[in-house]
Design a protein around this motif. Sequence first.
Motif, PDB file in Angstrom:
ATOM      1  N   ALA A 118      10.423  21.042 -39.653  1.00 40.43           N
ATOM      2  CA  ALA A 118       8.949  21.081 -39.295  1.00 40.43           C
ATOM      3  C   ALA A 118       8.676  22.060 -38.261  1.00 40.43           C
ATOM      4  O   ALA A 118       7.707  22.893 -38.167  1.00 40.43           O
ATOM      5  N   ASN A 119       9.425  22.013 -37.141  1.00 39.13           N
ATOM      6  CA  ASN A 119       9.323  23.125 -36.119  1.00 39.13           C
ATOM      7  C   ASN A 119       9.487  24.494 -36.419  1.00 39.13           C
ATOM      8  O   ASN A 119       8.613  25.405 -36.126  1.00 39.13           O
ATOM      9  N   LEU A 120      10.280  24.494 -37.349  1.00 39.26           N
ATOM     10  CA  LEU A 120      10.581  26.013 -38.199  1.00 39.26           C
ATOM     11  C   LEU A 120       9.303  26.592 -38.644  1.00 39.26           C
ATOM     12  O   LEU A 120       8.962  27.683 -38.858  1.00 39.26           O
ATOM     13  N   LEU A 121       8.700  25.716 -39.400  1.00 40.53           N
ATOM     14  CA  LEU A 121       7.426  25.911 -40.095  1.00 40.53           C
ATOM     15  C   LEU A 121       6.271  26.122 -39.207  1.00 40.53           C
ATOM     16  O   LEU A 121       5.576  27.292 -39.483  1.00 40.53           O
ATOM     17  N   LEU A 122       6.248  25.396 -37.959  1.00 45.60           N
ATOM     18  CA  LEU A 122       5.249  25.730 -37.212  1.00 45.60           C
ATOM     19  C   LEU A 122       5.496  27.086 -36.615  1.00 45.60           C
ATOM     20  O   LEU A 122       4.649  27.915 -36.382  1.00 45.60           O
ATOM     21  N   ILE A 123       6.623  27.701 -36.296  1.00 41.67           N
ATOM     22  CA  ILE A 123       7.004  28.887 -35.973  1.00 41.67           C
ATOM     23  C   ILE A 123       6.533  29.975 -36.921  1.00 41.67           C
ATOM     24  O   ILE A 123       6.055  31.140 -36.532  1.00 41.67           O
ATOM     25  N   ALA A 124       6.932  29.723 -38.127  1.00 38.24           N
ATOM     26  CA  ALA A 124       6.694  30.682 -39.147  1.00 38.24           C
ATOM     27  C   ALA A 124       5.070  30.925 -39.347  1.00 38.24           C
ATOM     28  O   ALA A 124       4.541  31.614 -39.563  1.00 38.24           O
ATOM     29  N   TRP A 125       4.353  29.702 -39.040  1.00 32.39           N
ATOM     30  CA  TRP A 125       2.876  29.459 -39.194  1.00 32.39           C
ATOM     31  C   TRP A 125       2.226  30.597 -38.146  1.00 32.39           C
ATOM     32  O   TRP A 125       1.439  31.242 -38.354  1.00 32.39           O
ATOM     33  N   ASP A 126       2.704  30.633 -36.947  1.00 30.55           N
ATOM     34  CA  ASP A 126       2.374  31.596 -36.086  1.00 30.55           C
ATOM     35  C   ASP A 126       2.987  32.617 -35.803  1.00 30.55           C
ATOM     36  O   ASP A 126       2.928  33.363 -34.756  1.00 30.55           O
ATOM     37  N   TRP A 127       3.940  33.017 -36.735  1.00 31.23           N
ATOM     38  CA  TRP A 127       4.709  34.411 -36.725  1.00 31.23           C
ATOM     39  C   TRP A 127       3.826  35.591 -36.508  1.00 31.23           C
ATOM     40  O   TRP A 127       4.324  36.581 -35.796  1.00 31.23           O
ATOM     41  N   ASP A 128       2.603  35.571 -36.862  1.00 30.24           N
ATOM     42  CA  ASP A 128       1.945  36.831 -36.671  1.00 30.24           C
ATOM     43  C   ASP A 128       1.626  36.953 -35.457  1.00 30.24           C
ATOM     44  O   ASP A 128       1.445  38.170 -34.973  1.00 30.24           O
ATOM     45  N   THR A 129       1.466  36.318 -34.481  1.00 27.69           N
ATOM     46  CA  THR A 129       1.387  36.337 -33.030  1.00 27.69           C
ATOM     47  C   THR A 129       2.592  36.487 -32.418  1.00 27.69           C
ATOM     48  O   THR A 129       2.835  37.053 -31.559  1.00 27.69           O
ATOM     49  N   LEU A 130       3.822  35.501 -32.703  1.00 23.31           N
ATOM     50  CA  LEU A 130       4.976  35.476 -32.244  1.00 23.31           C
ATOM     51  C   LEU A 130       5.849  36.618 -32.200  1.00 23.31           C
ATOM     52  O   LEU A 130       6.957  36.702 -31.391  1.00 23.31           O
ATOM     53  N   LYS A 131       5.746  37.175 -33.445  1.00 20.95           N
ATOM     54  CA  LYS A 131       6.420  38.568 -33.481  1.00 20.95           C
ATOM     55  C   LYS A 131       6.282  39.471 -32.286  1.00 20.95           C
ATOM     56  O   LYS A 131       7.380  40.177 -32.405  1.00 20.95           O
ATOM     57  N   VAL A 132       5.564  39.341 -31.435  1.00 19.46           N
ATOM     58  CA  VAL A 132       5.591  40.300 -30.239  1.00 19.46           C
ATOM     59  C   VAL A 132       6.714  39.855 -29.495  1.00 19.46           C
ATOM     60  O   VAL A 132       7.166  40.914 -28.637  1.00 19.46           O
ATOM     61  N   LEU A 133       7.463  38.635 -29.478  1.00 17.68           N
ATOM     62  CA  LEU A 133       8.731  38.531 -29.014  1.00 17.68           C
ATOM     63  C   LEU A 133       9.925  39.384 -29.542  1.00 17.68           C
ATOM     64  O   LEU A 133      10.946  39.732 -28.717  1.00 17.68           O
ATOM     65  N   VAL A 134       9.705  39.855 -30.631  1.00 18.03           N
ATOM     66  CA  VAL A 134      10.873  40.925 -31.400  1.00 18.03           C
ATOM     67  C   VAL A 134      10.335  42.432 -31.243  1.00 18.03           C
ATOM     68  O   VAL A 134      10.815  43.111 -32.099  1.00 18.03           O
ATOM     69  N   ASN A 135       9.329  42.641 -30.519  1.00 16.49           N
ATOM     70  CA  ASN A 135       8.887  44.079 -30.302  1.00 16.49           C
ATOM     71  C   ASN A 135       8.246  44.540 -31.339  1.00 16.49           C
ATOM     72  O   ASN A 135       7.884  45.728 -31.702  1.00 16.49           O
ATOM     73  N   LYS A 136       7.563  43.678 -31.951  1.00 20.59           N
ATOM     74  CA  LYS A 136       6.460  44.085 -33.268  1.00 20.59           C
ATOM     75  C   LYS A 136       5.246  43.708 -32.819  1.00 20.59           C
ATOM     76  O   LYS A 136       4.787  42.939 -31.848  1.00 20.59           O
ATOM     77  N   LYS A 137       4.082  44.742 -33.265  1.00 20.35           N
ATOM     78  CA  LYS A 137       2.775  44.343 -33.042  1.00 20.35           C
ATOM     79  C   LYS A 137       2.158  43.073 -33.651  1.00 20.35           C
ATOM     80  O   LYS A 137       2.211  42.700 -34.806  1.00 20.35           O
ATOM     81  N   PRO A 138       1.691  42.116 -32.707  1.00 19.80           N
ATOM     82  CA  PRO A 138       1.194  41.080 -33.007  1.00 19.80           C
ATOM     83  C   PRO A 138      -0.262  40.998 -33.806  1.00 19.80           C
ATOM     84  O   PRO A 138      -0.851  42.096 -33.491  1.00 19.80           O
ATOM     85  N   GLN A 139      -0.478  40.281 -34.577  1.00 16.23           N
ATOM     86  CA  GLN A 139      -1.903  40.217 -35.267  1.00 16.23           C
ATOM     87  C   GLN A 139      -2.494  38.769 -35.082  1.00 16.23           C
ATOM     88  O   GLN A 139      -1.794  37.981 -35.273  1.00 16.23           O
ATOM     89  N   TYR A 140      -3.547  38.977 -34.439  1.00 13.43           N
ATOM     90  CA  TYR A 140      -4.300  37.612 -33.929  1.00 13.43           C
ATOM     91  C   TYR A 140      -5.263  37.137 -34.862  1.00 13.43           C
ATOM     92  O   TYR A 140      -5.953  37.884 -35.544  1.00 13.43           O
ATOM     93  N   PRO A 141      -5.307  35.895 -35.111  1.00 12.04           N
ATOM     94  CA  PRO A 141      -6.144  35.216 -36.176  1.00 12.04           C
ATOM     95  C   PRO A 141      -7.436  35.274 -35.764  1.00 12.04           C
ATOM     96  O   PRO A 141      -7.907  35.322 -34.462  1.00 12.04           O
ATOM     97  N   ALA A 142      -8.696  35.351 -36.728  1.00  6.42           N
ATOM     98  CA  ALA A 142     -10.012  35.087 -36.104  1.00  6.42           C
ATOM     99  C   ALA A 142     -10.131  33.950 -35.385  1.00  6.42           C
ATOM    100  O   ALA A 142      -9.744  32.637 -35.824  1.00  6.42           O
ATOM    101  N   LYS A 143     -11.116  33.895 -34.332  1.00  7.99           N
ATOM    102  CA  LYS A 143     -11.577  32.857 -33.518  1.00  7.99           C
ATOM    103  C   LYS A 143     -12.105  31.824 -34.385  1.00  7.99           C
ATOM    104  O   LYS A 143     -12.209  30.535 -34.001  1.00  7.99           O
TER     105      LYS A 143
END
Length: 206
Positions: A118-143
Amino acid sequence: MKNKAFPQLFIIYLRYLIGFAFVFASIVKIQGLRFTTESGAENPINSAWHFFETMYQSGIYWKFLGLSQLFAGLLLMTQHYAKLGALLFLPIIANVFVITISYDFRGTPIITGLMLLANLLLIAWDWDTLKVLVNKKPQYPAKQRLENDTIWVVIGLLFFALTIGAKVIASKTTFLPIALSFPIIGIVGLIIGMKRHRKIQAKKND
């Protein structure tokens, strides 16, 4: 799919559930108490109860584990800081899972394994923004997304306070009302959250 209501609601309440489990389990450690009423010192050294007794006797380390679980659980339940909570939760739950498969915990590895997934699923869900941690450009969801509504923050803080209350100050007469308040708040929050979401969607379509 991530912009649809149901998947977002599933993630929101999954954060609540995991956060609750960690906060509830952390209180005993922070209080400096054992999981069980009896000492595990007399059990075999390679047994789970002896292992827990060793951690309990460490004192500072036992309380540090509790504080770490409390902090990670709180971050998840706030929703607003859930990304950080999921990252902090990962090494903790991975460690707990390895412990449960290293000793005879019977069916406990199933529970801890599901929590890890379940924790890995939560990280995968937010990977669009968390991928900045591996030097990739993040994509922020609509507010305007459902999961970004402040109502979930309020509900999360209520759940956190109730969890502390249920574990620390609840008595035999007050525990049941506190326990029943969890599903009530969850259902009421769901209704309010969906109404607010529909209003936002209606304004966007006008």
